[in-house]
Scaffold this motif. Structure first.
Motif, mmCIF file in Angstrom:
data_model
loop_
_atom_site.group_PDB
_atom_site.id
_atom_site.type_symbol
_atom_site.label_atom_id
_atom_site.label_comp_id
_atom_site.label_asym_id
_atom_site.label_seq_id
_atom_site.Cartn_x
_atom_site.Cartn_y
_atom_site.Cartn_z
ATOM 1 N N ILE A 15 -34.403 -2.548 -5.389
ATOM 2 C CA ILE A 15 -33.755 -1.777 -6.456
ATOM 3 C C ILE A 15 -32.398 -1.281 -5.960
ATOM 4 C CG2 ILE A 15 -33.885 0.363 -7.801
ATOM 5 C CD1 ILE A 15 -36.987 -0.136 -7.894
ATOM 6 N N THR A 19 -29.105 -2.758 -7.878
ATOM 7 C CA THR A 19 -28.602 -1.820 -8.875
ATOM 8 C C THR A 19 -27.078 -1.785 -8.955
ATOM 9 O OG1 THR A 19 -30.612 -0.504 -8.868
ATOM 10 C CG2 THR A 19 -28.606 0.601 -9.612
ATOM 11 N N ILE A 50 -34.748 -1.678 -13.741
ATOM 12 C CA ILE A 50 -35.394 -1.146 -12.535
ATOM 13 C C ILE A 50 -36.845 -1.634 -12.478
ATOM 14 C CG2 ILE A 50 -36.227 0.966 -11.402
ATOM 15 C CD1 ILE A 50 -33.206 0.539 -11.128
#
Length: 181
Positions: A15, A19, A50
Motif C-alpha cells: 500500500i 499509493t 487500498i
C-alpha cells in the motif's frame, strides 16, 4: 488474530509503495481533464484502491517466488481443486479435531476478503447486483488463475466463497449503506 495482523502488516508495504503512484495518476487525470473534484467519490475510490492493493498483496504478491526464474513454472506439484464444496468437508474435519484455523482462514477469510467489492463497486459505479457479482467472480477467477501460474493452490471453492462474500457485501450496501448515503 495474529494471522490477521500478519496479513495486514505485510499488505502495508505494498500500500505504501503503490499509493504515491495512484495519487500522482489521479492528480494528472484531474489536471489534464480539468474535472472538478468530487471528494466523496474520490475517498470511496481511494478506499477501494487500498483494499484492492491489500487483496492482491495477499493473494498474488505473497505467492511470488524469491527466485524469479521459477515464475510461471507449472509443475506436477501444483494443487488444483476442481471438486466443489471440498472446502466444507475440510472445514468439518478440522472442526471435529478442534482446529479452527481452516474455518477462519479459508472459509471465513475468503468470504470476508470479497465483502468490500460488494460494497464499494455499487458505491463507485452505481452497478446492479448481477454486475457486482460478475466483477467479484471475474476478480476471484483471475486471482485463482494467476495463483495456478505461480504454483500455488487453486481452488474452485475459493471462487464460490469469494462470490458469496461479494453478495454479502452487496446486501450490506443495499440495505444499510445506501439508505445512509
Amino acid at each position: 488474530m495474529d494471522v490477521l495482523i500478519k496479513h495486514i502488516l505485510s499488505s502495508l508495504k505494498y500500500i505504501g509503495m503503490f499509493t504515491p503512484i495512484y495519487l500522482l495518476i489521479r492528480l494528472i487525470y484531474f489536471k489534464l481533464n480539468k474535472i472538478k473534484l468530487n471528494y466523496k467519490k474520490e475517498i470511496v475510490l481511494f478506499v477501494f484502491y487500498i483494499y484492492f492493493i491489500a487483496l492482491i498483496s495477499q493473494t498474488i504478491f505473497i505467492s511470488l517466488p524469491k527466485n524469479l526464474s521459477n515464475l510461471f513454472s507449472i509443475t506436477t506439484d501444483t494443487k488444483i481443486n476442481t471438486n466443489a464444496f471440498l472446502a466444507f468437508t475440510h472445514t468439518y474435519n478440522s472442526l471435529k479435531n478442534n482446529n479452527y484455523n481452516y474455518l477462519i482462514i479459508n472459509l471465513i477469510g475468503n468470504i470476508i476478503a470479497f465483502i468490500p467489492i460488494g460494497i464499494l463497486i455499487p458505491m463507485i459505479y452505481k452497478r446492479k447486483l448481477f454486475e457486482v457479482l460478475l466483477f467479484g467472480f471475474l476478480t476471484s477467477f483471475t486471482i485463482e488463475t494467476v495463483q495456478l501460474l505461480l504454483v500455488r493452490a487453486t481452488d474452485v471453492d475459493d471462487i464460490m466463497l469469494n462470490v458469496i462474500g461479494t453478495f454479502i457485501g452487496y446486501l450490506i450496501f443495499r440495505f444499510i449503506i445506501k439508505k445512509h448515503v
